[in-house]
Design an enzyme around this catalytic site. Structure first.
Site, mmCIF file in Angstrom:
data_model
loop_
_atom_site.group_PDB
_atom_site.id
_atom_site.type_symbol
_atom_site.label_atom_id
_atom_site.label_comp_id
_atom_site.label_asym_id
_atom_site.label_seq_id
_atom_site.Cartn_x
_atom_site.Cartn_y
_atom_site.Cartn_z
ATOM 1 N N LYS A 140 0.845 -1.185 0.000
ATOM 2 C CA LYS A 140 0.000 0.000 0.000
ATOM 3 C C LYS A 140 0.887 1.244 0.000
ATOM 4 O O LYS A 140 2.055 1.102 0.339
ATOM 5 C CB LYS A 140 -0.972 -0.036 1.167
ATOM 6 C CG LYS A 140 -0.359 0.306 2.531
ATOM 7 C CD LYS A 140 -1.410 0.366 3.603
ATOM 8 C CE LYS A 140 -1.943 1.756 3.838
ATOM 9 N NZ LYS A 140 -1.155 2.542 4.787
ATOM 10 N N HIS A 170 -1.476 -5.204 5.496
ATOM 11 C CA HIS A 170 -0.747 -5.932 6.539
ATOM 12 C C HIS A 170 -1.614 -6.192 7.774
ATOM 13 O O HIS A 170 -1.285 -7.061 8.571
ATOM 14 C CB HIS A 170 0.563 -5.229 6.893
ATOM 15 C CG HIS A 170 0.403 -4.088 7.847
ATOM 16 N ND1 HIS A 170 0.004 -2.850 7.453
ATOM 17 C CD2 HIS A 170 0.563 -4.010 9.185
ATOM 18 C CE1 HIS A 170 -0.068 -2.051 8.516
ATOM 19 N NE2 HIS A 170 0.270 -2.735 9.580
ATOM 20 N N LYS A 174 -2.333 -9.953 10.846
ATOM 21 C CA LYS A 174 -2.360 -10.012 12.315
ATOM 22 C C LYS A 174 -3.226 -11.190 12.754
ATOM 23 O O LYS A 174 -4.338 -11.363 12.267
ATOM 24 C CB LYS A 174 -2.937 -8.703 12.887
ATOM 25 C CG LYS A 174 -2.092 -7.469 12.574
ATOM 26 C CD LYS A 174 -2.714 -6.221 13.168
ATOM 27 C CE LYS A 174 -2.078 -4.945 12.649
ATOM 28 N NZ LYS A 174 -0.709 -4.718 13.048
ATOM 29 N N ASP A 227 -4.663 6.896 4.570
ATOM 30 C CA ASP A 227 -3.657 5.982 5.121
ATOM 31 C C ASP A 227 -4.314 4.757 5.779
ATOM 32 O O ASP A 227 -3.771 3.659 5.717
ATOM 33 C CB ASP A 227 -2.821 6.753 6.158
ATOM 34 C CG ASP A 227 -1.569 6.009 6.595
ATOM 35 O OD1 ASP A 227 -1.000 5.265 5.762
ATOM 36 O OD2 ASP A 227 -1.144 6.167 7.756
ATOM 37 N N HIS A 232 -7.234 -0.647 5.884
ATOM 38 C CA HIS A 232 -7.252 -1.373 7.159
ATOM 39 C C HIS A 232 -8.634 -1.375 7.831
ATOM 40 O O HIS A 232 -9.158 -2.422 8.197
ATOM 41 C CB HIS A 232 -6.243 -0.772 8.141
ATOM 42 C CG HIS A 232 -4.848 -0.681 7.598
ATOM 43 N ND1 HIS A 232 -4.325 -1.621 6.737
ATOM 44 C CD2 HIS A 232 -3.862 0.236 7.787
ATOM 45 C CE1 HIS A 232 -3.077 -1.275 6.430
ATOM 46 N NE2 HIS A 232 -2.781 -0.156 7.049
HETATM 47 C C1 BG6 Z 1 0.334 1.628 8.011
HETATM 48 C C2 BG6 Z 1 0.197 3.122 7.999
HETATM 49 O O1 BG6 Z 1 -0.320 1.068 6.915
HETATM 50 O O2 BG6 Z 1 -0.209 1.106 9.212
HETATM 51 C C3 BG6 Z 1 0.855 3.731 9.221
HETATM 52 O O3 BG6 Z 1 0.777 3.656 6.828
HETATM 53 C C4 BG6 Z 1 0.348 3.087 10.485
HETATM 54 O O4 BG6 Z 1 0.645 5.126 9.265
HETATM 55 C C5 BG6 Z 1 0.427 1.566 10.386
HETATM 56 O O5 BG6 Z 1 1.151 3.536 11.565
HETATM 57 C C6 BG6 Z 1 -0.228 0.907 11.569
HETATM 58 O O6 BG6 Z 1 0.071 -0.436 11.556
HETATM 59 P P1 BG6 Z 1 0.298 -1.270 12.882
HETATM 60 O O7 BG6 Z 1 0.538 -2.659 12.407
HETATM 61 O O8 BG6 Z 1 1.469 -0.645 13.584
HETATM 62 O O9 BG6 Z 1 -0.959 -1.108 13.663
#
Ligand code: BG6
Length: 477
Positions: A140, A170, A174, A227, A232
């Protein structure tokens, strides 16, 4: 626990091998796959980058990120450096000469390279599956709005089939996110109450304590909405609200998720709030205002917080609001899904404390401290009917060995084994952008984010958004 089979051997080509993602997450995840005996010993890793260097340069850069044990020693020998400029055809012709059999092309690069690198891979014949599989992994951000995401999908699909494309989110790597489906569909008690008859509203939160830090350039052009939300948070929403798939396979699951995302009613700017953190403190630590972050414009209107209310146009969810929020520099790191149930008919308990109790809640705590809990009402022992809220909690760490993982292990293993369940199909990505496009359009034209103090739960407008509906956010942390 069943031992998963070893993945087929392949050449894993990483574009952007000297970048942060490759060093901090991908390579340590590969080392974990070796540790868990899931990687075929014939797997080779080819790191592509335009910097000067050789195999030893790349291996030495990775030494700082991977635990220096026997596994890393073994893996080190399989890591090779491929110096090349992604913008030059010559790089891809040389690659075509170097790669035989199964290959994965992982684009751990800036987003502007996703389309052009794919076109060059295609032109060099590297995506033809003649002597093995050829798969493309795209990170992404996938586009920056609906039109750019559609254009990128078109470019990718001109060079490769949907079955060859693995679009990464990503969050789906999890463990607790994967567990949403198991919790919902592996247990029979939830399905009967998982609808508008019993559910009052749903909250989805991804709160971060970290600030934008050194990512000012990327972040100022992106903002919290782009973002985190179309990818997500909407993926979490899809897993929470989708219909049961007909089987636990990629296409049935991806189709149900895509259907759900398509049913999300496009966001209404009147139901959304944006915020931007000021200077202040998080705990004892001083935090500079977002606008003072390096590479951020001093009068930036980019939001570092967003809260919105969405509705889902299906029979199951008609009338049930989904409140989403995400932001940086908040009071706690907390990613969770909270399903609030309607109150029980209280006539039975008239005149007692029961009427004042919060409703039942089902909480999926995704990070930190992965857990599932159910909030109930219970009678306080004694002669009076006095009631207290109680919580039944299952904490992952109490029951399972969580170990240290980056979250990329399953995703990489799935690419190697050809399992697309955890990857986004083109229609899901486009559906996510479609849902938030009205906000992108409105916010580009007018207004600015509401300032909020770091170390808090965000701007007061977010509380007002729920207060309007007679509700309040679940406490962070
Ligand atoms: C990323 C974003 O995709 O996900 C970031 O670009 C963010 O800004 C991150 O901090 C959060 O991921 P995680 O796994 O730390 O919750």
């Amino acid at each position: 626990m069943n031992q998963a089979p070893v993945a087929p051997a392949a050449t894993l080509v990483i574009f952007g091998a000297m970048g942060d993602l490759a060093k901090r997450l991908l390579m340590p995840a590969i080392a974990n796959l070796v540790r868990w005996n899931l990687l075929d010993p014939k797997t080779e890793i080819l790191g592509v980058s335009y910097h000067d260097g050789d195999d030893e340069t790349l291996r030495a850069t990775l030494d700082d990120f991977i635990e220096g044990d026997e596994v890393w020693e073994k893996l080190r020998a399989h890591i090779h450096y491929f110096k090349g400029d992604f913008t030059q055809d010559e790089t891809f012709q040389r690659l075509a000469g170097a790669i035989k059999g199964n290959a994965i092309f992982y684009l751990a690069t800036a987003a502007s390279f996703f389309g052009p690198v794919t076109q060059k891979l295609g032109a060099a014949g590297l995506l033809k599956e003649e002597d093995g599989f050829r798969r493309l992994v795209i990170e992404k951000p996938f586009g920056s709005d609906l039109a750019s995401a559609q254009a990128l999908n078109k470019t990718l699909l001109e060079q490769a089939s949907e079955a060859q494309i693995y679009r990464i989110d990503h969050f789906l790597g999890k463990e607790t996110v994967q567990n949403i489906l198991v919790a919902r569909f592996g247990n029979s008690i939830f399905e009967a109450v998982w609808n508008n008859r019993y559910v009052d509203h749903v909250e989805i939160t991804a709160a971060e304590q970290v600030t934008v830090g050194t990512r000012g350039k990327f972040y100022d052009a992106t903002g919290a909405l782009r973002d985190m939300v179309p990818n997500h948070l909407l993926q979490l929403l899809a897993l929470t609200a989708m219909e049961p798939p007909t089987s636990f396979e990629a296409e049935p699951i991806r189709s149900e998720k895509a259907k759900l995302i398509a049913a999300v009613h496009p966001a209404d700017p009147a139901d959304a709030v944006r915020g931007q953190y000021k200077g202040g403190k998080i705990g004892a630590d001083k935090v500079a205002a977002y606008r003072e972050t390096p590479d951020v414009s001093a009068d930036s209107r980019t939001e570092t917080y967003v809260a919105l209310k969405l509705t889902v146009d299906t029979w199951r969810w008609s009338g049930v609001p989904f409140y989403l929020r995400t932001g940086k520099a908040l009071s706690a790191r907390d990613t969770e899904i909270v399903v609030h149930f309607k109150s029980a008919p209280t006539s039975l308990f008239k005149g007692t404390e029961v009427t004042k109790l919060p409703c039942n809640r089902f909480v999926l705590q995704i990070q930190p401290d992965e857990a599932i809990s159910l909030d109930l009402a219970a009678k306080i022992p004694g002669p009076l009917v006095d009631v207290a809220p109680v919580s039944m909690t299952f904490a992952y760490a109490d029951r399972f060995e969580m170990g240290h993982r980056t979250g990329y292990e399953t995703l990489l293993y799935d690419v190697l084994t050809g399992d697309q369940i955890l990857f986004q199909r083109a229609d899901q990505i486009e559906g996510g952008w479609r849902a938030i496009q009205p906000l992108l359009d409105a916010w580009a034209k007018r207004g600015k984010p509401e300032p909020y103090k770091p170390g808090t739960a965000g701007p007061s407008g977010a509380d007002a958004l729920l207060a309007r509906d007679g509700r309040q956010w679940h406490t962070l942390g």
